[in-house]
Design a protein around this motif. Structure first.
Motif, short mmCIF file in Angstrom:
data_model
loop_
_atom_site.label_atom_id
_atom_site.label_comp_id
_atom_site.label_asym_id
_atom_site.label_seq_id
_atom_site.Cartn_x
_atom_site.Cartn_y
_atom_site.Cartn_z
N ALA A 112 0.86 -1.19 0.00
CA ALA A 112 0.00 0.00 0.00
C ALA A 112 0.89 1.24 0.00
O ALA A 112 2.09 1.16 0.31
CB ALA A 112 -0.92 0.00 1.22
N GLY A 113 0.32 2.35 -0.32
CA GLY A 113 1.02 3.64 -0.23
C GLY A 113 2.29 3.71 -1.06
O GLY A 113 2.34 3.29 -2.21
N LYS A 114 3.33 4.25 -0.46
CA LYS A 114 4.60 4.48 -1.13
C LYS A 114 5.22 3.18 -1.65
O LYS A 114 5.79 3.14 -2.73
CB LYS A 114 5.55 5.17 -0.15
CG LYS A 114 6.86 5.61 -0.74
CD LYS A 114 7.70 6.33 0.29
CE LYS A 114 9.05 6.70 -0.26
NZ LYS A 114 9.90 7.34 0.75
N SER A 153 0.92 -0.24 13.65
CA SER A 153 2.08 -0.07 12.77
C SER A 153 3.28 -0.86 13.29
O SER A 153 3.37 -1.15 14.49
CB SER A 153 2.45 1.41 12.61
OG SER A 153 2.91 1.92 13.84
N GLU A 183 1.60 -1.48 8.09
CA GLU A 183 0.44 -0.97 8.84
C GLU A 183 -0.66 -2.02 8.83
O GLU A 183 -0.84 -2.74 7.85
CB GLU A 183 -0.08 0.32 8.21
CG GLU A 183 0.84 1.50 8.40
CD GLU A 183 0.29 2.78 7.78
OE1 GLU A 183 -0.80 2.75 7.17
OE2 GLU A 183 0.99 3.81 7.89
N ARG A 185 -4.21 -2.87 8.33
CA ARG A 185 -5.36 -2.29 7.64
C ARG A 185 -6.37 -3.39 7.37
O ARG A 185 -6.03 -4.40 6.76
CB ARG A 185 -4.95 -1.65 6.31
CG ARG A 185 -4.03 -0.46 6.48
CD ARG A 185 -3.71 0.17 5.16
NE ARG A 185 -2.83 1.33 5.32
CZ ARG A 185 -2.42 2.07 4.31
NH1 ARG A 185 -2.79 1.80 3.07
NH2 ARG A 185 -1.63 3.10 4.53
N ARG A 190 -0.11 -4.75 5.97
CA ARG A 190 0.27 -4.37 4.61
C ARG A 190 1.54 -3.54 4.67
O ARG A 190 1.69 -2.67 5.52
CB ARG A 190 -0.86 -3.59 3.93
CG ARG A 190 -2.11 -4.44 3.74
CD ARG A 190 -3.24 -3.64 3.19
NE ARG A 190 -2.94 -3.20 1.83
CZ ARG A 190 -3.74 -3.40 0.81
NH1 ARG A 190 -4.86 -4.06 0.95
NH2 ARG A 190 -3.43 -2.94 -0.38
N VAL A 192 3.89 -0.69 3.75
CA VAL A 192 3.67 0.67 3.21
C VAL A 192 4.96 1.35 2.80
O VAL A 192 4.95 2.36 2.08
CB VAL A 192 2.90 1.55 4.22
CG1 VAL A 192 1.48 1.03 4.40
CG2 VAL A 192 3.63 1.66 5.55
N GLU A 193 6.09 0.81 3.24
CA GLU A 193 7.37 1.41 2.87
C GLU A 193 8.47 0.36 2.92
O GLU A 193 8.52 -0.45 3.85
CB GLU A 193 7.71 2.56 3.83
CG GLU A 193 8.67 3.55 3.27
CD GLU A 193 8.77 4.81 4.11
OE1 GLU A 193 9.86 5.39 4.12
OE2 GLU A 193 7.78 5.21 4.76
#
Length: 197
Positions: A112-114, A153, A183, A185, A190, A192-193
């Protein structure tokens, strides 16, 4: 006034003066009863103040960053995030020349995200190389450690072994170290970085 009257009057004055100086012995039992109450009250105040100070000190000890890190205290949560992240990394960094779609699909589920943006940007190049060079990559997580964990997190240090196989050439092995942030979710961890170390 006669001399006798003067002496008698002087004696009365002296007696009144002595009576004023001497303590009234009828008040002494009341004073003895007051002391335990006063001492008890002072002790109660001292105990209350000491209790308040100890409570404040104890709260400071409980609220340190180390006690907020569940990686040090919650084995079950630590094991879960380690397993989820390790499985995710194995899935997204393992593919064959004709099976890159599976890795791409896995990335949509576990990133997810970045991290998802970075993966999408790099995977376009990887897909082309895998097809052109008939490249197969197999990734195994050798060791993963959670360095920080809260309820939602986590931060992990992950050591990977990656085996590259090109058609017609011997396999080569490489190692990698990743700093991973995840994180929680919708009940799943998931990533995220991701950054290499």
């Amino acid at each position: 006034m006669s001399e006798r009257t003067v002496v008698l009057s002087k004696a009365i004055e002296d007696e009144e003066h002595l009576a004023a100086i001497e303590p009234d012995l009828t008040d002494e039992p009341d004073r003895r009863r007051r002391w335990p109450r006063i001492v008890g009250g002072l002790l109660a105040v001292a105990l209350f103040v000491t209790g308040g100070l100890l409570f404040a000190e104890g709260r400071q000890l409980r609220d340190t960053p180390a006690t907020a890190n569940l990686a040090l205290t919650d084995t079950e949560a630590t094991t879960r995030v380690t397993g989820d992240v390790s499985n995710a990394l194995g899935r997204i960094f393992s593919y064959g020349p004709d099976a890159t779609a599976l890795a791409k699909e896995s990335a949509q589920q576990v990133l997810a995200g970045k991290a998802l943006q970075q993966y999408a940007a790099l995977f376009g190049q990887v897909e082309k190389q895998a097809a052109d060079q008939k490249l197969t990559l197999t990734t195994h997580v050798v060791r993963a450690g959670v360095t920080w964990l809260t309820g939602t997190s986590a931060r992990l240090l992950v050591f990977l072994d990656q085996v590259y196989e090109r058609r017609g050439r011997p396999a080569t092995t490489a190692s990698a170290q990743l700093d991973v942030t995840a994180e929680l979710r919708d009940g799943r961890w998931r990533i995220v970085e991701i950054s290499s170390i």
